[in-house]
Design a protein around this motif. Sequence first.
Motif, PDB file in Angstrom:
ATOM      1  N   THR A  53       0.849  -1.193   0.000  1.00 10.51           N
ATOM      2  CA  THR A  53       0.000   0.000   0.000  1.00 10.51           C
ATOM      3  C   THR A  53       0.880   1.237   0.000  1.00 10.51           C
ATOM      4  O   THR A  53       2.101   1.140  -0.016  1.00 10.51           O
ATOM      5  N   PHE A  54       0.237   2.408   0.070  1.00 10.82           N
ATOM      6  CA  PHE A  54       1.001   3.658   0.117  1.00 10.82           C
ATOM      7  C   PHE A  54       1.845   3.744   1.388  1.00 10.82           C
ATOM      8  O   PHE A  54       2.826   4.468   1.438  1.00 10.82           O
ATOM      9  N   LYS A  55       1.482   2.991   2.420  1.00 11.14           N
ATOM     10  CA  LYS A  55       2.253   3.003   3.663  1.00 11.14           C
ATOM     11  C   LYS A  55       3.544   2.195   3.543  1.00 11.14           C
ATOM     12  O   LYS A  55       4.406   2.274   4.406  1.00 11.14           O
ATOM     13  N   SER A  56       3.681   1.427   2.465  1.00 10.56           N
ATOM     14  CA  SER A  56       4.858   0.582   2.281  1.00 10.56           C
ATOM     15  C   SER A  56       6.104   1.374   1.886  1.00 10.56           C
ATOM     16  O   SER A  56       7.209   0.898   2.044  1.00 10.56           O
ATOM     17  N   VAL A  57       5.923   2.568   1.357  1.00  8.75           N
ATOM     18  CA  VAL A  57       7.044   3.395   0.893  1.00  8.75           C
ATOM     19  C   VAL A  57       6.931   4.762   1.560  1.00  8.75           C
ATOM     20  O   VAL A  57       5.878   5.393   1.503  1.00  8.75           O
ATOM     21  N   GLN A  58       8.005   5.228   2.180  1.00  7.16           N
ATOM     22  CA  GLN A  58       7.960   6.512   2.883  1.00  7.16           C
ATOM     23  C   GLN A  58       7.666   7.675   1.947  1.00  7.16           C
ATOM     24  O   GLN A  58       7.024   8.646   2.343  1.00  7.16           O
ATOM     25  N   THR A  59       8.113   7.597   0.724  1.00  6.66           N
ATOM     26  CA  THR A  59       7.847   8.678  -0.222  1.00  6.66           C
ATOM     27  C   THR A  59       6.354   8.840  -0.450  1.00  6.66           C
ATOM     28  O   THR A  59       5.843   9.954  -0.511  1.00  6.66           O
ATOM     29  N   TYR A  60       5.635   7.727  -0.542  1.00  8.03           N
ATOM     30  CA  TYR A  60       4.190   7.804  -0.709  1.00  8.03           C
ATOM     31  C   TYR A  60       3.530   8.410   0.522  1.00  8.03           C
ATOM     32  O   TYR A  60       2.522   9.109   0.417  1.00  8.03           O
ATOM     33  N   GLN A  61       4.090   8.154   1.697  1.00 10.21           N
ATOM     34  CA  GLN A  61       3.560   8.766   2.918  1.00 10.21           C
ATOM     35  C   GLN A  61       3.761  10.278   2.881  1.00 10.21           C
ATOM     36  O   GLN A  61       2.879  11.035   3.296  1.00 10.21           O
ATOM     37  N   TYR A  62       4.913  10.737   2.381  1.00 12.31           N
ATOM     38  CA  TYR A  62       5.153  12.176   2.243  1.00 12.31           C
ATOM     39  C   TYR A  62       4.156  12.791   1.270  1.00 12.31           C
ATOM     40  O   TYR A  62       3.607  13.872   1.525  1.00 12.31           O
ATOM     41  N   VAL A  63       3.914  12.106   0.166  1.00 13.33           N
ATOM     42  CA  VAL A  63       2.951  12.600  -0.825  1.00 13.33           C
ATOM     43  C   VAL A  63       1.569  12.708  -0.185  1.00 13.33           C
ATOM     44  O   VAL A  63       0.858  13.708  -0.379  1.00 13.33           O
ATOM     45  N   PHE A  64       1.194  11.704   0.576  1.00 12.70           N
ATOM     46  CA  PHE A  64      -0.109  11.729   1.247  1.00 12.70           C
ATOM     47  C   PHE A  64      -0.175  12.903   2.218  1.00 12.70           C
ATOM     48  O   PHE A  64      -1.167  13.638   2.250  1.00 12.70           O
ATOM     49  N   PHE A  65       0.886  13.107   3.002  1.00 12.27           N
ATOM     50  CA  PHE A  65       0.948  14.229   3.939  1.00 12.27           C
ATOM     51  C   PHE A  65       0.843  15.566   3.185  1.00 12.27           C
ATOM     52  O   PHE A  65       0.089  16.451   3.583  1.00 12.27           O
ATOM     53  N   GLY A  66       1.596  15.724   2.117  1.00 10.05           N
ATOM     54  CA  GLY A  66       1.557  16.956   1.332  1.00 10.05           C
ATOM     55  C   GLY A  66       0.191  17.215   0.748  1.00 10.05           C
ATOM     56  O   GLY A  66      -0.292  18.352   0.722  1.00 10.05           O
ATOM     57  N   THR A  67      -0.470  16.153   0.311  1.00  9.82           N
ATOM     58  CA  THR A  67      -1.812  16.288  -0.247  1.00  9.82           C
ATOM     59  C   THR A  67      -2.802  16.696   0.836  1.00  9.82           C
ATOM     60  O   THR A  67      -3.675  17.549   0.609  1.00  9.82           O
ATOM     61  N   VAL A  68      -2.686  16.124   2.020  1.00 13.04           N
ATOM     62  CA  VAL A  68      -3.587  16.471   3.128  1.00 13.04           C
ATOM     63  C   VAL A  68      -3.401  17.938   3.520  1.00 13.04           C
ATOM     64  O   VAL A  68      -4.385  18.668   3.714  1.00 13.04           O
ATOM     65  N   VAL A  69      -2.161  18.394   3.618  1.00 14.79           N
ATOM     66  CA  VAL A  69      -1.900  19.798   3.972  1.00 14.79           C
ATOM     67  C   VAL A  69      -2.457  20.726   2.889  1.00 14.79           C
ATOM     68  O   VAL A  69      -3.125  21.724   3.194  1.00 14.79           O
ATOM     69  N   GLY A  70      -2.202  20.399   1.625  1.00 17.74           N
ATOM     70  CA  GLY A  70      -2.745  21.199   0.520  1.00 17.74           C
ATOM     71  C   GLY A  70      -4.258  21.212   0.524  1.00 17.74           C
ATOM     72  O   GLY A  70      -4.892  22.235   0.265  1.00 17.74           O
ATOM     73  N   LEU A  71      -4.846  20.074   0.832  1.00 18.39           N
ATOM     74  CA  LEU A  71      -6.300  19.967   0.897  1.00 18.39           C
ATOM     75  C   LEU A  71      -6.871  20.829   2.014  1.00 18.39           C
ATOM     76  O   LEU A  71      -7.855  21.555   1.814  1.00 18.39           O
ATOM     77  N   CYS A  72      -6.250  20.779   3.186  1.00 17.86           N
ATOM     78  CA  CYS A  72      -6.722  21.585   4.321  1.00 17.86           C
ATOM     79  C   CYS A  72      -6.615  23.079   4.015  1.00 17.86           C
ATOM     80  O   CYS A  72      -7.554  23.843   4.282  1.00 17.86           O
ATOM     81  N   TYR A  73      -5.489  23.500   3.460  1.00 19.41           N
ATOM     82  CA  TYR A  73      -5.305  24.914   3.142  1.00 19.41           C
ATOM     83  C   TYR A  73      -6.307  25.362   2.086  1.00 19.41           C
ATOM     84  O   TYR A  73      -6.928  26.429   2.210  1.00 19.41           O
TER      85      TYR A  73
END
Length: 188
Positions: A53-73
């Motif tokens: 899953t996306f949790k298997s690779v740290q880069t995908y976790q960063y992308v998810f985090f960046g998307t969540v922050v962008g979404l909130c803003y």
Amino acid sequence: MSGLHYEEPKASKLPIAALTLRVTTLVTLVISMGLLRSNSVTYDRGQGRETFTFKSVQTYQYVFFGTVVGLCYTFLQVPFAMYFFFSKKRLINNRAFLAFEFYGDKVCMILLATAVGALFGATVQTNDGAQSIEFFGGSDKIYDAKDYRSEMRKYCMLANISAVFLLIGCFCSVISSVISSRALANKW
């Protein structure tokens, strides 16, 4: 008196552009995050079934985090864009808020841009790594990795679709950043 004529002032297209860009950014980020979050593959590695899953690779976790922050803003900015669209003036038109919007747009834009690059890069690396594996197993039994390569190809295809939506959201964020730059410049 024939040389004097009055022209109606043209309405600014800036409010509709601001709202359209914010809503488009919001929608594309939601789609990208949903695709990234739901994307998973299960394959037989010889010692049992494993899930990637996306949790298997740290880069995908960063992308998810960046998307969540962008979404909130972006979600925070949509009501202001709606007010600007309907009233043709800004709800809060002071320097502090315009500076917050200016710097917030810059941070959001940079975060989304790095997330797009990371997602494309990690997906290419994941796909290349998966395609290079021929066999699984230990000293007692060897399994062909054909299913694994096929499943990872599907995973990477969906991750690339997610990256395209994220890229569209990033482009909309860049244009929103230009609009907020213009608003701040007009206030000084």
